[in-house]
Write a protein that holds these residues in place. Structure first.
Motif, PDB file in Angstrom:
ATOM      1  N   VAL A  17      -2.781 -16.084  -8.463  1.00 48.30           N
ATOM      2  CA  VAL A  17      -2.441 -15.213  -7.343  1.00 48.30           C
ATOM      3  C   VAL A  17      -3.428 -14.051  -7.277  1.00 48.30           C
ATOM      4  CG1 VAL A  17      -0.643 -13.832  -6.224  1.00 48.30           C
ATOM      5  CG2 VAL A  17       0.002 -15.747  -7.718  1.00 48.30           C
ATOM      6  N   PHE A  18      -3.965 -13.827  -6.094  1.00 47.96           N
ATOM      7  CA  PHE A  18      -4.783 -12.646  -5.818  1.00 47.96           C
ATOM      8  C   PHE A  18      -4.045 -11.811  -4.785  1.00 47.96           C
ATOM      9  CE2 PHE A  18      -7.683 -10.418  -2.987  1.00 47.96           C
ATOM     10  CZ  PHE A  18      -8.509  -9.734  -3.874  1.00 47.96           C
ATOM     11  N   GLU A  19      -3.952 -10.495  -5.018  1.00 52.53           N
ATOM     12  CA  GLU A  19      -3.270  -9.619  -4.065  1.00 52.53           C
ATOM     13  C   GLU A  19      -4.072  -8.352  -3.829  1.00 52.53           C
ATOM     14  OE1 GLU A  19       0.772  -8.518  -4.799  1.00 52.53           O
ATOM     15  OE2 GLU A  19       1.331 -10.507  -5.530  1.00 52.53           O
ATOM     16  N   LEU A  20      -4.029  -7.884  -2.610  1.00 51.16           N
ATOM     17  CA  LEU A  20      -4.431  -6.527  -2.261  1.00 51.16           C
ATOM     18  C   LEU A  20      -3.208  -5.871  -1.637  1.00 51.16           C
ATOM     19  CD1 LEU A  20      -7.953  -7.103  -0.678  1.00 51.16           C
ATOM     20  CD2 LEU A  20      -7.483  -5.911  -2.834  1.00 51.16           C
ATOM     21  N   ARG A  21      -2.840  -4.724  -2.170  1.00 49.11           N
ATOM     22  CA  ARG A  21      -1.694  -3.994  -1.630  1.00 49.11           C
ATOM     23  C   ARG A  21      -2.185  -2.701  -0.982  1.00 49.11           C
ATOM     24  NH1 ARG A  21       2.644  -4.687  -6.642  1.00 49.11           N
ATOM     25  NH2 ARG A  21       2.594  -6.970  -6.696  1.00 49.11           N
ATOM     26  N   PHE A  22      -1.612  -2.412   0.194  1.00 47.92           N
ATOM     27  CA  PHE A  22      -2.062  -1.291   0.999  1.00 47.92           C
ATOM     28  C   PHE A  22      -0.908  -0.342   1.296  1.00 47.92           C
ATOM     29  CE2 PHE A  22      -4.214  -5.224   2.210  1.00 47.92           C
ATOM     30  CZ  PHE A  22      -5.557  -4.899   2.084  1.00 47.92           C
ATOM     31  N   ASN A  23      -1.248   0.913   1.592  1.00 46.27           N
ATOM     32  CA  ASN A  23      -0.319   1.729   2.344  1.00 46.27           C
ATOM     33  C   ASN A  23      -0.164   1.053   3.702  1.00 46.27           C
ATOM     34  OD1 ASN A  23       0.256   3.893   0.524  1.00 46.27           O
ATOM     35  ND2 ASN A  23      -1.782   4.718   0.928  1.00 46.27           N
ATOM     36  N   PRO A  24       1.031   1.124   4.319  1.00 42.01           N
ATOM     37  CA  PRO A  24       1.224   0.406   5.585  1.00 42.01           C
ATOM     38  C   PRO A  24       0.098   0.680   6.584  1.00 42.01           C
ATOM     39  CG  PRO A  24       3.301   1.317   4.830  1.00 42.01           C
ATOM     40  CD  PRO A  24       2.242   1.838   3.890  1.00 42.01           C
ATOM     41  N   LEU A  25      -0.544  -0.391   7.026  1.00 42.85           N
ATOM     42  CA  LEU A  25      -1.696  -0.269   7.916  1.00 42.85           C
ATOM     43  C   LEU A  25      -1.228  -0.038   9.353  1.00 42.85           C
ATOM     44  CD1 LEU A  25      -3.714  -3.224   6.402  1.00 42.85           C
ATOM     45  CD2 LEU A  25      -4.241  -0.799   6.130  1.00 42.85           C
ATOM     46  N   PRO A  26      -1.638   1.067   9.979  1.00 44.49           N
ATOM     47  CA  PRO A  26      -1.112   1.406  11.309  1.00 44.49           C
ATOM     48  C   PRO A  26      -1.509   0.419  12.397  1.00 44.49           C
ATOM     49  CG  PRO A  26      -2.926   2.871  10.703  1.00 44.49           C
ATOM     50  CD  PRO A  26      -2.589   2.075   9.484  1.00 44.49           C
ATOM     51  N   ASN A  27      -2.613  -0.309  12.207  1.00 43.50           N
ATOM     52  CA  ASN A  27      -3.049  -1.238  13.249  1.00 43.50           C
ATOM     53  C   ASN A  27      -2.505  -2.654  13.066  1.00 43.50           C
ATOM     54  OD1 ASN A  27      -4.619  -1.401  10.967  1.00 43.50           O
ATOM     55  ND2 ASN A  27      -6.538  -1.822  12.044  1.00 43.50           N
TER      56      ASN A  27
END
Length: 243
Positions: A17-27
């Protein structure tokens, strides 16, 4: 640097598993689910599912686990359901399920999916990058688990700890990145005895520029493989079949 997983005919990886986690992206909007699904379908990932709300584990500055509800996201699978991409307002993920065909297959799967995700939202930064390998190692009743696994650090009586829940070790690198190796008894199946060797790597604030990301995941992958090789015995290597 050795590419260990390419030298085994029968790797014990059940999921990578590869993941990138973000702050909620506005777009990322409601139409983004549809747009990502349409692009993925053109690439052969036509089996679509809406992932229900799940719980996601993050870590505090003191490395204490924190469980939060994760936002829903779409899953797009290939036809034989061995690979998938996941996309949402706070997540991009690429999964490879067994049979694992090696890093030379999984790496382009990661990068191709992220390119599609970037076409939808063009993320500039991420909170954390995660690369995780889940290995399942079975053994018969006459064997001891430590005939197949060497759990670090030295001095841990692996077989005794296994009778309870499991063993866990964390390693910190000079660049601030961390790797966690966990061994636990597999309780999902009763037909055979098995242990799960879970190797998880966390990198905070990864650089998402294409060349940097490629170099980063290559470095992380090799660090994980080094830990895997340090955690197994020659007996398990024989079982996996050295190419």
């Amino acid at each position: 640097m050795k590419n260990y997983d390419s030298k085994y005919k029968r790797p014990v990886i059940v999921e990578a598993v590869f993941e990138l986690r973000f702050n909620p992206l506005p777009n990322w909007e409601i139409g983004s689910f549809v747009k990502f699904a349409e692009i993925a379908k053109k690439k052969g990932f036509s089996v679509m599912r809406d992932s229900p709300q799940q719980f996601q584990v993050t870590f505090s500055p003191n490395h204490e686990p924190i469980t939060n509800k994760s936002a829903s996201h779409i899953q797009t699978w290939n036809k034989d359901e061995t690979q998938l991409w996941q996309a949402g307002q706070s997540l991009y993920a690429a999964n490879q399920r067994e049979p694992y065909q090696g890093w030379e297959v999984f790496r382009p799967h990661i990068l191709k999916g992220f390119k599609l995700y970037s076409e939808v939202v063009n993320p500039k930064e991420a909170e954390v990058l995660i690369l995780r390998y889940i290995n399942r190692i079975s053994f018969n009743k006459s064997e001891e688990p430590n005939a197949l696994l060497v759990f670090l650090p030295s001095g841990v009586d692996f077989s005794q700890n296994l009778l309870n829940f499991g063993c866990k070790a964390e390693y910190a690198f000079e660049d601030g990145e961390r790797i966690t190796v966990t061994c636990a008894k597999d309780i999902s199946q009763q037909k055979e005895s098995a242990v799960i060797l879970d190797i998880l790597y966390l990198k905070p604030n990864p650089n998402l520029e294409t060349n940097n990301l490629e170099q980063t995941i290559e470095k992380i992958h090799n660090r994980i493989l080094e830990r895997f090789e340090e955690s197994i015995t020659n007996e398990l290597r024989k079982r996996m079949g050295v190419v």
